[in-house]
Structures are given as structure tokens and as C-alpha cells.
Design a protein around this motif. Structure first.
Motif, mmCIF file in Angstrom:
data_model
loop_
_atom_site.group_PDB
_atom_site.id
_atom_site.type_symbol
_atom_site.label_atom_id
_atom_site.label_comp_id
_atom_site.label_asym_id
_atom_site.label_seq_id
_atom_site.Cartn_x
_atom_site.Cartn_y
_atom_site.Cartn_z
ATOM 1 N N GLY A 9 0.821 -1.199 0.000
ATOM 2 C CA GLY A 9 0.000 0.000 0.000
ATOM 3 C C GLY A 9 0.859 1.256 0.000
ATOM 4 N N GLY A 10 0.212 2.384 -0.194
ATOM 5 C CA GLY A 10 0.935 3.640 -0.201
ATOM 6 C C GLY A 10 0.099 4.735 -0.816
ATOM 7 N N MET A 11 0.787 5.807 -1.170
ATOM 8 C CA MET A 11 0.120 6.944 -1.774
ATOM 9 C C MET A 11 0.533 7.050 -3.235
ATOM 10 N N VAL A 12 -0.445 7.292 -4.087
ATOM 11 C CA VAL A 12 -0.171 7.389 -5.515
ATOM 12 C C VAL A 12 -1.117 8.429 -6.118
ATOM 13 N N GLU A 13 -0.702 9.024 -7.206
ATOM 14 C CA GLU A 13 -1.553 9.990 -7.893
ATOM 15 C C GLU A 13 -2.608 9.276 -8.739
ATOM 16 N N SER A 14 -3.677 9.976 -8.993
ATOM 17 C CA SER A 14 -4.733 9.438 -9.839
ATOM 18 C C SER A 14 -4.161 8.989 -11.182
ATOM 19 N N GLY A 15 -4.565 7.788 -11.605
ATOM 20 C CA GLY A 15 -4.032 7.214 -12.831
ATOM 21 C C GLY A 15 -2.844 6.295 -12.618
ATOM 22 N N GLY A 16 -2.307 6.298 -11.422
ATOM 23 C CA GLY A 16 -1.150 5.476 -11.118
ATOM 24 C C GLY A 16 -1.512 4.037 -10.795
ATOM 25 N N SER A 17 -0.486 3.282 -10.426
ATOM 26 C CA SER A 17 -0.654 1.856 -10.150
ATOM 27 C C SER A 17 -0.009 1.485 -8.824
ATOM 28 N N LEU A 18 -0.560 0.463 -8.213
ATOM 29 C CA LEU A 18 0.024 -0.166 -7.033
ATOM 30 C C LEU A 18 -0.217 -1.662 -7.124
ATOM 31 N N ARG A 19 0.660 -2.406 -6.500
ATOM 32 C CA ARG A 19 0.484 -3.851 -6.427
ATOM 33 C C ARG A 19 0.503 -4.258 -4.959
ATOM 34 N N LEU A 20 -0.621 -4.784 -4.506
ATOM 35 C CA LEU A 20 -0.717 -5.277 -3.136
ATOM 36 C C LEU A 20 -0.373 -6.761 -3.099
ATOM 37 N N SER A 21 0.288 -7.166 -2.044
ATOM 38 C CA SER A 21 0.587 -8.574 -1.831
ATOM 39 C C SER A 21 0.072 -9.008 -0.470
ATOM 40 N N CYS A 22 -0.280 -10.267 -0.384
ATOM 41 C CA CYS A 22 -0.757 -10.847 0.877
ATOM 42 C C CYS A 22 -0.026 -12.162 1.065
ATOM 43 N N ALA A 23 0.788 -12.221 2.094
ATOM 44 C CA ALA A 23 1.561 -13.419 2.390
ATOM 45 C C ALA A 23 0.878 -14.211 3.490
ATOM 46 N N ALA A 24 0.599 -15.469 3.205
ATOM 47 C CA ALA A 24 -0.045 -16.339 4.185
ATOM 48 C C ALA A 24 0.999 -17.217 4.866
ATOM 49 N N SER A 25 0.823 -17.442 6.147
ATOM 50 C CA SER A 25 1.677 -18.358 6.891
ATOM 51 C C SER A 25 0.814 -19.138 7.874
ATOM 52 N N GLY A 26 1.245 -20.347 8.172
ATOM 53 C CA GLY A 26 0.504 -21.182 9.109
ATOM 54 C C GLY A 26 -0.585 -22.014 8.459
ATOM 55 N N PHE A 27 -0.816 -21.791 7.182
ATOM 56 C CA PHE A 27 -1.776 -22.591 6.436
ATOM 57 C C PHE A 27 -1.460 -22.429 4.947
ATOM 58 N N ALA A 28 -1.993 -23.322 4.133
ATOM 59 C CA ALA A 28 -1.766 -23.287 2.689
ATOM 60 C C ALA A 28 -2.989 -22.700 2.000
ATOM 61 N N ILE A 29 -2.760 -21.677 1.174
ATOM 62 C CA ILE A 29 -3.886 -21.031 0.498
ATOM 63 C C ILE A 29 -4.500 -21.923 -0.569
ATOM 64 N N THR A 30 -3.848 -23.024 -0.886
ATOM 65 C CA THR A 30 -4.341 -23.944 -1.915
ATOM 66 C C THR A 30 -5.812 -24.298 -1.696
ATOM 67 N N ASN A 31 -6.197 -24.457 -0.447
ATOM 68 C CA ASN A 31 -7.544 -24.924 -0.127
ATOM 69 C C ASN A 31 -8.514 -23.804 0.213
ATOM 70 N N TYR A 32 -8.094 -22.566 -0.030
ATOM 71 C CA TYR A 32 -8.888 -21.409 0.373
ATOM 72 C C TYR A 32 -9.228 -20.525 -0.822
#
Length: 119
Positions: A9-32
Motif C-alpha cells: 500500500g501507499g500513496m499514488v496519484e490518480s491514474g497510477g498503479s500499485l500492487r498489493l501482496s498478501c503473504a499467508a503463513s501457518g496454512f496453505a492457500i491452496t484450499n482457500y
């Protein structure tokens, strides 16, 4: 310990891009099913994008064509690529994992990451 940790996350001007990531631990996202929600000040939390266990994606109309959700089961992460950002995309973005085994639902949430789009 089960955790979902968002980043990017962060601050960006209108028209810009961001890439959010979500790291999972303690379980496998395969089944979710993995989902991204957002909550703007004074508004209810809304579902933005989802990707199922078999990689079927869905988006709320407001972001369709601009956002792309993806999952990496090797890295155990899910991402949200956000392009052509608008001021109305400003919100705290949350990662969610959900699985239903026929008896009960298991539901995990991240702590959220702030996205601010300036006009």
C-alpha cells in the motif's frame, strides 16, 4: 501461527498503479478462496476481488478492467494489481482467506494496508 500479512500500500496519484501482496503463513492457500476487501472512511467494508481455489476470478463493477487478482500457491501469496487508480479507490485494503469443509467455515483476515489516491 496463522497469519495474513498485506504489503504494497501507499500513496499514488490518480491514474497510477500499485500492487498489493498478501503473504499467508501457518496454512496453505491452496484450499482457500482468497479475497480482497476494502473499507473507506465512513463506509462499510466491501468485496473488491476474489480468486477461487480453481483460479476463477471475480471483481466488483467499480474495479473491473482496472484490477487483477492472482494467486501463487508455491509462494503462498495472493496479489492485487491495481491500475488506473482513482481517488475513490482510497481505502484500507484487507486480504481474506475462506474455506468451507461442508461443516463449518474457516476465515482469516489480514491487518490491512492503506491505499491513498490523490487527485
Amino acid at each position: 501461527q496463522v497469519q495474513l500479512v498485506e504489503s504494497g500500500g501507499g500513496m499514488v496519484e490518480s491514474g497510477g498503479s500499485l500492487r498489493l501482496s498478501c503473504a499467508a503463513s501457518g496454512f496453505a492457500i491452496t484450499n482457500y478462496d482468497m479475497r480482497w476487501f476494502r473499507q473507506a472512511p465512513g463506509k462499510e467494508r466491501e468485496l473488491v476481488a476474489s480468486i477461487s481455489t480453481n483460479r476463477i476470478t471475480d471483481y466488483t463493477e467499480a474495479v473491473r478492467g482496472r484490477f487483477t487478482v492472482s494467486r501463487d500457491t508455491v509462494m503462498n501469496t495472493v496479489s492485487l494489481q491495481m491500475n488506473s487508480l482513482k481517488p475513490e479507490d482510497t481505502a484500507v485494503y484487507y486480504c481474506n482467506a475462506e474455506a468451507y469443509n461442508g461443516l463449518y467455515t474457516t476465515d482469516y483476515w489480514g491487518q490491512g494496508t492503506q491505499v491513498t489516491v490523490s487527485s
